[in-house]
Design an enzyme around this catalytic site. Sequence first.
Site, short mmCIF file in Angstrom:
data_model
loop_
_atom_site.label_atom_id
_atom_site.label_comp_id
_atom_site.label_asym_id
_atom_site.label_seq_id
_atom_site.Cartn_x
_atom_site.Cartn_y
_atom_site.Cartn_z
CE LYS A 1 -3.84 -2.48 1.95
NZ LYS A 1 -4.43 -3.11 3.12
CD GLN B 1 -3.77 -4.88 6.12
OE1 GLN B 1 -3.75 -3.85 5.44
NE2 GLN B 1 -4.23 -6.01 5.65
CG ASP C 1 -10.41 -0.96 4.56
OD1 ASP C 1 -10.07 -1.46 3.48
OD2 ASP C 1 -9.80 -1.15 5.63
N1 GUN Z 1 -7.12 -7.46 5.63
C1 GUN Z 1 -7.43 -8.25 4.57
N2 GUN Z 1 -8.13 -7.57 3.67
C2 GUN Z 1 -8.28 -6.32 4.15
C3 GUN Z 1 -8.90 -5.15 3.64
O1 GUN Z 1 -9.50 -5.11 2.57
N3 GUN Z 1 -8.81 -4.05 4.44
C4 GUN Z 1 -8.19 -4.08 5.64
N4 GUN Z 1 -8.18 -2.96 6.36
N5 GUN Z 1 -7.60 -5.15 6.13
C5 GUN Z 1 -7.64 -6.27 5.38
#
Ligand code: GUN
Length: 283
Positions: free
Chosen positions: A53, A97, A120
Amino acid sequence: MSAKLIEGKKISDQIRAEIKDEVAKLKSSGIQPGLAVILVGEDPASQVYVRNKAKACEDLGFYSEVHRLSAETSQAELLELIGRLNAQDSVHGILVQLPLPKHIEEKAVIDAIAVEKDVDGFHPVSVGNMVIGDDALLPCTPAGVIELLKRTGNSPAGKHAVVIGRSNIVGKPVSLLLLREHATVTICHSRTPNLAEVSRQADIVVAAVGVPKLVKGDWIKPGAVVIDVGVNRLPDGKLCGDVDFAEASEVAGWITPVPGGVGPMTITMLMKNTLKAALGKAK
Ligand code: GUN
């Protein structure tokens, strides 16, 4: 293999080029999209996602902050950081996350993120706005699935879409987005009888259950579009999806590979959401 491949990497690169153009335009009004990512603990998969990211932010000219917190961080400390980021003008998007350590309540954390920074798309208000068709930051993987369909000329309108899986992150939201795109949607899950038979009725199958190679070739109607959201690690270390690719690709009209299908779209849609959040500020 007779199916056409849905090349997620190529489509993701196209969208990233579009985002880059937008970022350049925004720069003239003095705005740089900014994303804050919070990682609590040392989950190895999460560390890779967070690194990717940050790299995407760098590549696209976004401002980014990564907060790596110890696994012992208290919920109160995490909420305090989110509060600060909610108030910080250089940050347009906040992503915590998941999964979080057991002592932290996921819902309390998601609820604490300002809705306008919820890149998200997990906040209950974002979800509610998505359900009623209002403007919202949409969850990244489901939004990526819709982009893959549209950009390969497989518009969901008027089609029967069968979604296998009902998670809050993928199954449920992708079903609602398909409905919003005028598909007739059937949602299947672990208690659905005759799963194969239901799947065979689909013009579009979206598999998001986390069961390696669950969807066999004879679950697919000839010519159907198959979107595989699954990412499973096999005992030999190789990645595979929820669809038996070798079988399904002999029957389907279009299919996503794993890796290289849905995967590359998720971070790209996160970047698109962050840009959208920044544009909201520019209004
Ligand atoms: N962990 C696995 N997929 C995701 C996601 O799409 N967003 C977040 N914040 N954590 C994750």
